[in-house]
Design a protein around this motif. Structure first.
Motif, PDB file in Angstrom:
ATOM      1  N   LYS A 126      39.676  46.460 -45.778  1.00 20.15           N
ATOM      2  CA  LYS A 126      38.327  45.869 -45.803  1.00 20.15           C
ATOM      3  C   LYS A 126      37.748  45.857 -44.381  1.00 20.15           C
ATOM      4  CE  LYS A 126      35.421  42.901 -48.205  1.00 20.15           C
ATOM      5  NZ  LYS A 126      34.216  43.617 -48.007  1.00 20.15           N
ATOM      6  N   VAL A 127      38.599  45.505 -43.397  1.00 19.45           N
ATOM      7  CA  VAL A 127      38.142  45.464 -42.000  1.00 19.45           C
ATOM      8  C   VAL A 127      37.699  46.875 -41.573  1.00 19.45           C
ATOM      9  CG1 VAL A 127      38.803  44.990 -39.605  1.00 19.45           C
ATOM     10  CG2 VAL A 127      39.647  43.505 -41.433  1.00 19.45           C
ATOM     11  N   VAL A 128      38.538  47.877 -41.895  1.00 20.23           N
ATOM     12  CA  VAL A 128      38.205  49.272 -41.546  1.00 20.23           C
ATOM     13  C   VAL A 128      36.877  49.671 -42.212  1.00 20.23           C
ATOM     14  CG1 VAL A 128      38.916  51.688 -41.858  1.00 20.23           C
ATOM     15  CG2 VAL A 128      40.592  49.980 -41.117  1.00 20.23           C
ATOM     16  N   ALA A 129      36.739  49.345 -43.507  1.00 20.73           N
ATOM     17  CA  ALA A 129      35.514  49.705 -44.234  1.00 20.73           C
ATOM     18  C   ALA A 129      34.284  49.058 -43.591  1.00 20.73           C
ATOM     19  CB  ALA A 129      35.638  49.288 -45.700  1.00 20.73           C
TER      20      ALA A 129
ATOM     21  N   ILE B 258      44.169  49.461 -37.048  1.00 17.06           N
ATOM     22  CA  ILE B 258      42.759  49.443 -37.480  1.00 17.06           C
ATOM     23  C   ILE B 258      41.925  50.383 -36.597  1.00 17.06           C
ATOM     24  CG2 ILE B 258      40.669  47.983 -37.511  1.00 17.06           C
ATOM     25  CD1 ILE B 258      42.518  45.682 -38.491  1.00 17.06           C
ATOM     26  N   ALA B 259      42.102  50.266 -35.277  1.00 15.29           N
ATOM     27  CA  ALA B 259      41.282  51.065 -34.350  1.00 15.29           C
ATOM     28  C   ALA B 259      41.524  52.564 -34.554  1.00 15.29           C
ATOM     29  CB  ALA B 259      41.589  50.657 -32.912  1.00 15.29           C
ATOM     30  N   LEU B 260      42.801  52.954 -34.704  1.00 16.45           N
ATOM     31  CA  LEU B 260      43.114  54.381 -34.880  1.00 16.45           C
ATOM     32  C   LEU B 260      42.523  54.921 -36.173  1.00 16.45           C
ATOM     33  CD1 LEU B 260      46.731  55.545 -34.063  1.00 16.45           C
ATOM     34  CD2 LEU B 260      44.579  56.324 -33.080  1.00 16.45           C
ATOM     35  N   GLU B 261      42.543  54.073 -37.223  1.00 14.70           N
ATOM     36  CA  GLU B 261      42.020  54.481 -38.527  1.00 14.70           C
ATOM     37  C   GLU B 261      40.504  54.715 -38.467  1.00 14.70           C
ATOM     38  OE1 GLU B 261      44.067  55.263 -40.893  1.00 14.70           O
ATOM     39  OE2 GLU B 261      42.354  55.891 -42.117  1.00 14.70           O
ATOM     40  N   CYS B 262      39.842  54.019 -37.525  1.00 19.44           N
ATOM     41  CA  CYS B 262      38.380  54.125 -37.432  1.00 19.44           C
ATOM     42  C   CYS B 262      37.918  55.316 -36.589  1.00 19.44           C
ATOM     43  CB  CYS B 262      37.802  52.844 -36.823  1.00 19.44           C
ATOM     44  SG  CYS B 262      37.961  51.431 -37.919  1.00 19.44           S
ATOM     45  N   LEU B 263      38.863  55.987 -35.891  1.00 15.44           N
ATOM     46  CA  LEU B 263      38.461  57.075 -34.988  1.00 15.44           C
ATOM     47  C   LEU B 263      38.337  58.405 -35.723  1.00 15.44           C
ATOM     48  CD1 LEU B 263      40.551  56.583 -31.721  1.00 15.44           C
ATOM     49  CD2 LEU B 263      38.172  55.936 -32.148  1.00 15.44           C
ATOM     50  N   GLY B 264      37.320  59.166 -35.357  1.00 13.93           N
ATOM     51  CA  GLY B 264      37.150  60.508 -35.875  1.00 13.93           C
ATOM     52  C   GLY B 264      37.917  61.513 -35.045  1.00 13.93           C
ATOM     53  N   LYS B 265      37.750  62.813 -35.378  1.00 14.89           N
ATOM     54  CA  LYS B 265      38.467  63.877 -34.659  1.00 14.89           C
ATOM     55  C   LYS B 265      38.100  63.852 -33.171  1.00 14.89           C
ATOM     56  CE  LYS B 265      39.253  66.878 -38.574  1.00 14.89           C
ATOM     57  NZ  LYS B 265      39.060  68.183 -39.211  1.00 14.89           N
ATOM     58  N   ASN B 266      39.135  63.989 -32.336  1.00 12.71           N
ATOM     59  CA  ASN B 266      39.008  63.921 -30.881  1.00 12.71           C
ATOM     60  C   ASN B 266      38.598  62.543 -30.377  1.00 12.71           C
ATOM     61  OD1 ASN B 266      39.909  66.472 -30.485  1.00 12.71           O
ATOM     62  ND2 ASN B 266      37.913  67.379 -30.090  1.00 12.71           N
TER      63      ASN B 266
ATOM     64  N   LEU C 164      33.992  51.093 -30.447  1.00  9.96           N
ATOM     65  CA  LEU C 164      34.648  49.926 -31.040  1.00  9.96           C
ATOM     66  C   LEU C 164      35.352  49.129 -29.946  1.00  9.96           C
ATOM     67  CD1 LEU C 164      35.568  48.425 -33.639  1.00  9.96           C
ATOM     68  CD2 LEU C 164      37.580  49.924 -33.641  1.00  9.96           C
ATOM     69  N   LEU C 165      35.074  47.830 -29.889  1.00  7.63           N
ATOM     70  CA  LEU C 165      35.756  46.949 -28.935  1.00  7.63           C
ATOM     71  C   LEU C 165      36.541  45.920 -29.740  1.00  7.63           C
ATOM     72  CD1 LEU C 165      32.803  46.314 -26.433  1.00  7.63           C
ATOM     73  CD2 LEU C 165      34.640  48.011 -26.215  1.00  7.63           C
ATOM     74  N   VAL C 166      37.862  45.936 -29.596  1.00  6.86           N
ATOM     75  CA  VAL C 166      38.701  44.999 -30.343  1.00  6.86           C
ATOM     76  C   VAL C 166      38.996  43.788 -29.460  1.00  6.86           C
ATOM     77  CG1 VAL C 166      40.848  44.688 -31.593  1.00  6.86           C
ATOM     78  CG2 VAL C 166      39.738  46.931 -31.595  1.00  6.86           C
TER      79      VAL C 166
ATOM     80  N   LEU D 177      33.017  57.553 -38.914  1.00  5.14           N
ATOM     81  CA  LEU D 177      34.112  57.439 -37.938  1.00  5.14           C
ATOM     82  C   LEU D 177      33.553  57.377 -36.519  1.00  5.14           C
ATOM     83  CD1 LEU D 177      36.467  60.081 -39.605  1.00  5.14           C
ATOM     84  CD2 LEU D 177      36.838  57.608 -39.549  1.00  5.14           C
ATOM     85  N   LEU D 178      34.288  56.679 -35.646  1.00  7.21           N
ATOM     86  CA  LEU D 178      33.791  56.477 -34.268  1.00  7.21           C
ATOM     87  C   LEU D 178      34.474  57.425 -33.291  1.00  7.21           C
ATOM     88  CD1 LEU D 178      34.201  53.373 -35.669  1.00  7.21           C
ATOM     89  CD2 LEU D 178      32.952  52.822 -33.592  1.00  7.21           C
ATOM     90  N   PRO D 179      33.813  57.706 -32.159  1.00  2.00           N
ATOM     91  CA  PRO D 179      34.429  58.576 -31.152  1.00  2.00           C
ATOM     92  C   PRO D 179      35.291  57.821 -30.139  1.00  2.00           C
ATOM     93  CG  PRO D 179      32.138  58.165 -30.572  1.00  2.00           C
ATOM     94  CD  PRO D 179      32.392  57.437 -31.862  1.00  2.00           C
ATOM     95  N   ALA D 180      35.179  56.478 -30.094  1.00  3.86           N
ATOM     96  CA  ALA D 180      35.836  55.768 -28.994  1.00  3.86           C
ATOM     97  C   ALA D 180      36.127  54.322 -29.355  1.00  3.86           C
ATOM     98  CB  ALA D 180      34.936  55.789 -27.752  1.00  3.86           C
TER      99      ALA D 180
END
Ligand SMILES: [Zn+2]
Ligand SMILES: [Zn+2]
Length: 355
Positions: A233-236, A261-269, A180-182, A245-248
Motif C-alpha cells: 500500500k505504501v509503495v502504491a 520500499i524505496a528500491l521497489e519505487c525506483l525505475g530503470k537506472n 523520494l525522501l524517506v 516509478l521514480l528516478p531517485a
C-alpha cells in the motif's frame, strides 16, 4: 572546561570537568557557542550499531575511548591559538568541519577526509561539541558563515553537509523529476531545503509520523506519504504521488522495510542513496537488479566542499532555513531524550548559556 560525556554506554551523559586545553602547533581552541543534536549522538550514547545478520558494531571497535563527549554540529568562537596557527584570530566565530581524518592519506589530502580509514571525527571518535570548548588541528577545519544565524549554521556541519553530499550522488537529475525522501527528521527537512535551493520541485516524503509529514509539506515537499502499515500500500501510494516509478531516492532511515520500499519505487537506472544508520539487512533479488537495473549507493557525511557549498547557498538567500529549537547547553541529556521520542521537528541546537 566542561564536557557532557558518555561515561558508560546506555546511560545519561555526565558533566565532567577538565583543565582548559592549551593549543599547540597549528591547533586552535574554540569556545562552543552552538551544537546541533543529531540522531548519531543517540547511537553514540547507546554505543552500538545494528550491522545486520545479528552482527553489532560497538563504538569502542571504532577507536572511541570513554568517557567521550558527543556533538558534531559545532559553531564556536576562537579563544586561543597555537604558536603556528594561521587563518583566524581571537573572537572569530566559525563552523567547525568535524569529519577529521588522519590528515596524511590520499583521501584526506584530496578533500575526502570524511572517507579516511583512520577517522578522528569530533563527537564521533574524539570529544565533540557537547562541552564548553573544542580543539581543531588547524584553521582549514573552520568555515566562515558571515550573515547567518549561528544556530542554523551549526546544523550545516552534519545535516547540511550530509544531505548535500547525498544529493550530489543523485545528479544529474532534471529539476522537475520526482525524488523520494524517506524520513522527515532533521536530515529529511534539510534535504528538502537543499533540493529547493538547487531548483528541484518534486520531493515526495515518506514518514510514519503525521507531525513530521506536516513539517515536510510546510518545508516544501510536494507530497507526504504515510509509511506505516502494509508495504504494498505504501509503495502504491508513493507511485501514485509520483505518477509512476521514480528516478531517485534518499533513505535517511535505512532499515530493511524502508530500503525495500524505496528500491521497489525506483525505475530503470534509478539511484537509491543510503544515509541513515537504522541498520539491519534485507533480501535483494539479484536477477531483479538486471531486469530493472538500479543502483544502491552508500554515503557518509560529506566533504569540506559540501559544507562550503551549503553555507554559500544559505548566504545567497536560496536555502530555506530548517526549523531550529534552541536549548541551553547544559541540557544535553534532555535534548537526547526528546530526540529519542521521535517528536522533534527539525533540529535541536544546544546554545551557550548567558554569561
Ligand atoms: Zn550527524
Ligand atoms: Zn586520512
Amino acid at each position: 572546561m566542561k564536557r557532557w560525556s558518555v561515561v558508560r554506554n546506555g546511560e545519561p551523559l555526565q558533566c565532567l570537568e577538565y583543565p582548559d586545553p592549551k593549543p599547540s602547533g597549528t591547533e586552535i581552541l574554540l569556545e562552543v557557542t552552538h551544537c546541533g543534536v543529531c540522531h548519531s549522538d543517540l547511537h553514540f550514547q547507546k554505543g552500538s550499531f545494528d550491522m545486520g545478520g545479528g552482527q553489532v558494531m560497538k563504538i569502542t571497535d571504532r577507536g572511541v575511548k570513554l568517557p567521550c563527549a558527543p556533538g558534531h554540529e559545532i559553531v564556536g568562537r576562537v579563544v586561543a591559538l597555537g604558536p603556528d596557527a594561521e587563518g583566524v584570530k581571537i573572537g572569530d566565530q566559525r563552523i567547525v568541519y568535524p569529519w577529521i581524518g588522519c590528515g596524511k592519506c590520499e583521501l584526506c589530502l584530496s578533500d575526502r577526509e570524511n572517507l579516511c580509514y583512520k577517522p578522528n571525527s569530533l563527537g564521533v571518535i574524539r570529544d565533540g561539541g557537547f562541552g564548553t570548548h573544542v580543539v581543531v588541528p588547524n584553521s582549514t577545519y573552520l568555515v566562515e558563515f558571515g550573515g547567518l544565524d549561528p544556530a542554523l549554521a551549526s546544523t550545516f556541519a552534519c545535516s547540511g553537509t550530509t544531505v548535500h553530499s547525498a544529493i550530489q550522488k543523485l545528479m544529474p537529475l532534471e529539476r522537475d523529476k520526482p525524488i523520494l525522501l524517506v524520513g522527515a527528521g532533521g536530515l529529511g527537512l534539510a534535504a528538502i531545503s537543499v533540493l529547493r535551493a538547487l531548483g528541484h520541485k518534486r520531493m515526495i516524503v515518506v514518514d510514519i509520523s503525521a507531525e513530521k509529514r506536516t513539517a515536510a509539506l510546510k518545508a516544501g515537499a510536494s507530497d507526504a506519504v504515510d509509511s506505516s502499515g502494509d508495504r504494498e500500500k505504501v509503495v502504491a501510494n508513493i507511485l501514485e504521488s509520483a505518477g509512476g516509478l521514480l528516478p531517485a531516492a534518499i533513505d535517511f532511515v535505512n532499515i530493511s522495510q524502508t530500503v525495500s520500499i524505496a528500491l521497489e519505487c525506483l525505475g530503470k537506472n534509478g539511484k537509491l542513496v543510503l544515509v541513515g544508520v537504522g541498520g539491519g539487512d534485507f533480501n535483494l533479488s539479484l536477477a531483479g537488479m538486471i531486469f530493472r537495473p538500479r543502483s544502491i549507493i552508500g554515503t557518509i557525511t560529506g566533504s569540506r566542499e559540501d559544507l562550503r557549498a551549503v553555507v554559500a547557498l544559505a548566504q545567497s538567500g536560496k536555502l530555506p532555513p530548517v526549523p531550529v529549537t534552541r536549548m541551553p547547553k547544559d541540557s544535553a541529556n534532555e535534548a537526547l531524550e526528546l530526540l529519542k521520542t521521535g517528536k522533534v521537528v527539525g533540529r535541536l541546537v544546544l546554545e551557550e548559556l548567558p554569561a
